[in-house]
Design a protein around this motif. Sequence first.
Motif, short mmCIF file in Angstrom:
data_model
loop_
_atom_site.label_atom_id
_atom_site.label_comp_id
_atom_site.label_asym_id
_atom_site.label_seq_id
_atom_site.Cartn_x
_atom_site.Cartn_y
_atom_site.Cartn_z
N ASP A 141 0.82 -1.22 0.00
CA ASP A 141 0.00 0.00 0.00
C ASP A 141 0.85 1.26 0.00
O ASP A 141 0.49 2.26 -0.62
CB ASP A 141 -0.95 -0.01 1.20
CG ASP A 141 -2.02 -1.08 1.04
OD1 ASP A 141 -2.84 -0.95 0.11
OD2 ASP A 141 -2.02 -2.06 1.80
N THR A 251 -9.90 -1.17 -5.14
CA THR A 251 -9.43 -2.39 -4.48
C THR A 251 -9.14 -2.12 -3.00
O THR A 251 -9.31 -3.00 -2.17
CB THR A 251 -8.17 -2.97 -5.17
OG1 THR A 251 -7.19 -1.93 -5.24
CG2 THR A 251 -8.47 -3.47 -6.56
N ARG A 255 -10.85 -4.21 -0.21
CA ARG A 255 -10.11 -5.05 0.75
C ARG A 255 -10.51 -4.75 2.19
O ARG A 255 -10.50 -5.63 3.05
CB ARG A 255 -8.59 -4.85 0.56
CG ARG A 255 -8.06 -5.50 -0.73
CD ARG A 255 -6.72 -4.91 -1.13
NE ARG A 255 -5.77 -4.94 -0.05
CZ ARG A 255 -4.83 -4.00 0.15
NH1 ARG A 255 -4.71 -2.98 -0.68
NH2 ARG A 255 -4.02 -4.10 1.17
N GLN A 258 -13.79 -6.50 2.56
CA GLN A 258 -13.56 -7.96 2.65
C GLN A 258 -13.08 -8.35 4.06
O GLN A 258 -13.57 -9.32 4.65
CB GLN A 258 -12.51 -8.34 1.62
CG GLN A 258 -12.30 -9.83 1.47
CD GLN A 258 -11.08 -10.13 0.59
OE1 GLN A 258 -10.74 -9.35 -0.31
NE2 GLN A 258 -10.42 -11.24 0.86
N ARG A 259 -12.15 -7.58 4.59
CA ARG A 259 -11.61 -7.89 5.93
C ARG A 259 -12.71 -7.73 6.98
O ARG A 259 -12.84 -8.57 7.88
CB ARG A 259 -10.43 -6.96 6.23
CG ARG A 259 -9.80 -7.19 7.59
CD ARG A 259 -9.16 -8.57 7.67
NE ARG A 259 -8.67 -8.84 9.01
CZ ARG A 259 -8.74 -10.02 9.61
NH1 ARG A 259 -9.28 -11.06 8.97
NH2 ARG A 259 -8.29 -10.18 10.82
N TRP A 374 -18.44 -3.92 -4.13
CA TRP A 374 -18.23 -4.08 -2.68
C TRP A 374 -19.42 -4.81 -2.06
O TRP A 374 -19.27 -5.67 -1.19
CB TRP A 374 -18.04 -2.71 -2.00
CG TRP A 374 -16.91 -1.90 -2.56
CD1 TRP A 374 -15.77 -2.39 -3.16
CD2 TRP A 374 -16.80 -0.47 -2.61
NE1 TRP A 374 -14.97 -1.34 -3.57
CE2 TRP A 374 -15.57 -0.16 -3.25
CE3 TRP A 374 -17.61 0.59 -2.18
CZ2 TRP A 374 -15.14 1.16 -3.45
CZ3 TRP A 374 -17.18 1.90 -2.38
CH2 TRP A 374 -15.97 2.17 -3.01
N THR A 377 -19.25 -8.52 -2.46
CA THR A 377 -18.38 -9.16 -1.46
C THR A 377 -19.19 -9.45 -0.20
O THR A 377 -19.08 -10.54 0.39
CB THR A 377 -17.20 -8.21 -1.10
OG1 THR A 377 -16.48 -7.95 -2.30
CG2 THR A 377 -16.28 -8.81 -0.06
N ILE A 452 -7.44 -4.70 7.12
CA ILE A 452 -7.55 -4.72 5.65
C ILE A 452 -7.05 -6.08 5.14
O ILE A 452 -6.08 -6.62 5.66
CB ILE A 452 -6.76 -3.54 5.03
CG1 ILE A 452 -6.94 -3.48 3.51
CG2 ILE A 452 -5.27 -3.58 5.40
CD1 ILE A 452 -6.46 -2.17 2.90
N ALA A 453 -7.76 -6.62 4.12
CA ALA A 453 -7.34 -7.91 3.55
C ALA A 453 -6.13 -7.70 2.63
O ALA A 453 -5.92 -6.60 2.10
CB ALA A 453 -8.49 -8.52 2.76
N PRO A 455 -3.99 -7.90 -0.82
CA PRO A 455 -4.44 -7.78 -2.21
C PRO A 455 -4.46 -9.15 -2.88
O PRO A 455 -3.70 -10.05 -2.49
CB PRO A 455 -3.39 -6.87 -2.84
CG PRO A 455 -2.16 -7.04 -2.00
CD PRO A 455 -2.65 -7.33 -0.60
#
Length: 472
Positions: A141, A251, A255, A258-259, A374, A377, A452-453, A455
């Motif tokens: 990141d 993304t 992420r 997702q997390r 999003w 997800t 955060i997940a 990538p």
Amino acid sequence: MSKIDYSQKIPNNVDLSDDRRLQRALENWQPAYLDWWNELGPVESHDYEVFLRTAIDVSAKGWAHFDMVRMPDYRWGIFLADKEEDRKVNFGVHKGEAAWQEVPGEYRAELRRLIVTQGDTEPASVEQQRALGRTCPSLYDLRSLFQVNVEEGRHLWAMVYLLHAYFGRDGREEADEMLQRHSGDADKPRILEAFNIPTTDWLSFFMFTYFQDRDGKFQLSALAESGFDPLSRTCNFMLTEEAHHMFVGETGVGRVVQRSAELIKEHDTMDIAQYGGIPLALIQKWMNFHFSVCLDLFGQEKSTNAANFYNMGLKGRFQEMKIDDDHLLDNDVYKVPEISGNSIIHTDIAALTSINERLRDDYRDDCQRGVDRWNKTLADAGIDFTLTLPHQAFHRNIGTFADIHVDLEGNIISKQEWDANVSNWLPNDEDRAFVESLMVPVTEPGKMAGWIAAPARGIQGKDPDFEYIKFH
Ligand code: BYC
């Protein structure tokens, strides 16, 4: 396809060395730019080596070269997309005439204003994001942040080149002022409001690159239609760089979502703050803030400025040439929102006057696409929560809705109702303090902050755990 000449002090594909005066003027501006970068660019980054992409030619494919680069050694330069033979002015009263290779005298002031406004946003965003390097969630990141920052710096070069090359003395003065206004400065702020708000946490950075860089996409696309050919060519190349910034945003938020979904499933609760995750309700608040602030960047719903820019052939609509109409718009109408009594209605007004609103509508549709992803997800994880863009009238400071209070669904409400609810809709001090508390730097290759997940894949075929930054 034109190669970029890197043997020059200022890399370029505009044959700068053929114009000694211009070359000297830009070489004089270069140290001021570097001083600005050292002073107000990314903090503490000067000795880092970063896996960065640099433009080596301007073709749509394969223009990028990746290498480890010390950031101050990044070669900022002047790159225009290749010239299209026999290009015409495609809209407005000059439609059908040959595109201008020089500034049309009668439109000088308007054109300069557009270029200055565009140029001003670029260094502004670097200033806004300068402290984020201290709290990066991963090396991957941090690389993205620096990539975005160096390219915003290059976009400033793009506009400064136009000012120097085509506007003589006042262009040079404007170029100097680009480095004198600063984001959030009480005396000399940046021109547009959204560029004076500091970006203090990484959720905001991802929202910024999703929503605010997307304003960049739409404004640059409208300017890429310009009858002033050098502006069109430079914006076309900037757009290829901008795409990656929006990828970082989409993304990045994806992420985080997702997390958060993983933590919700793992602990069977939406209240994941206690497990170091960002609750979906907070992600929604951040979205409400960034989306509404960015809607203001499109200007007023009814704008004679925008009508004039269009008529003059200086700034078009999004994908102007794909629109099936006469590109004059004298007899056309477009729906814009208006306040009628206590509700918001849509009425037809002259299409020319509503150019800003049309671009804002195109922008909103584009924003929705990522939000849908999003939400997918969340749906795939079986979580019953939908992220939603707020109503266009929510939290606005420019245009029709600037003086009223509106809730997320678009109902006009009293100031009392607004005051009672605003902390449920927009990030409040406690929310910001919580998100900032999660912003602890993670700089070991392959490691990721807990909110955060990772990538799905790395950059340029590298693994996500590649050492994207070397600290020295
Ligand atoms: N803040 O007639 P109106 C990017 C002023 S982002 C403050 O509607 P117009 C990037 C306006 O100046 C893309 N003031 O204005 C992203 C006007 O003042 P005057 C940047 C505002 O001209 C991320 C008055 O209100 N590019 O590239 O039609 C990272 C009347 O308004 C604002 C551009 O913006 C505001 N938000 O529309 C890095 C493209 N909005 O005339 C980079 C160039 C309006 O009364 N700019 N005002 O003194 C433009 O095309 C236009 O200037 C605007 C405004 C669309 C911004």
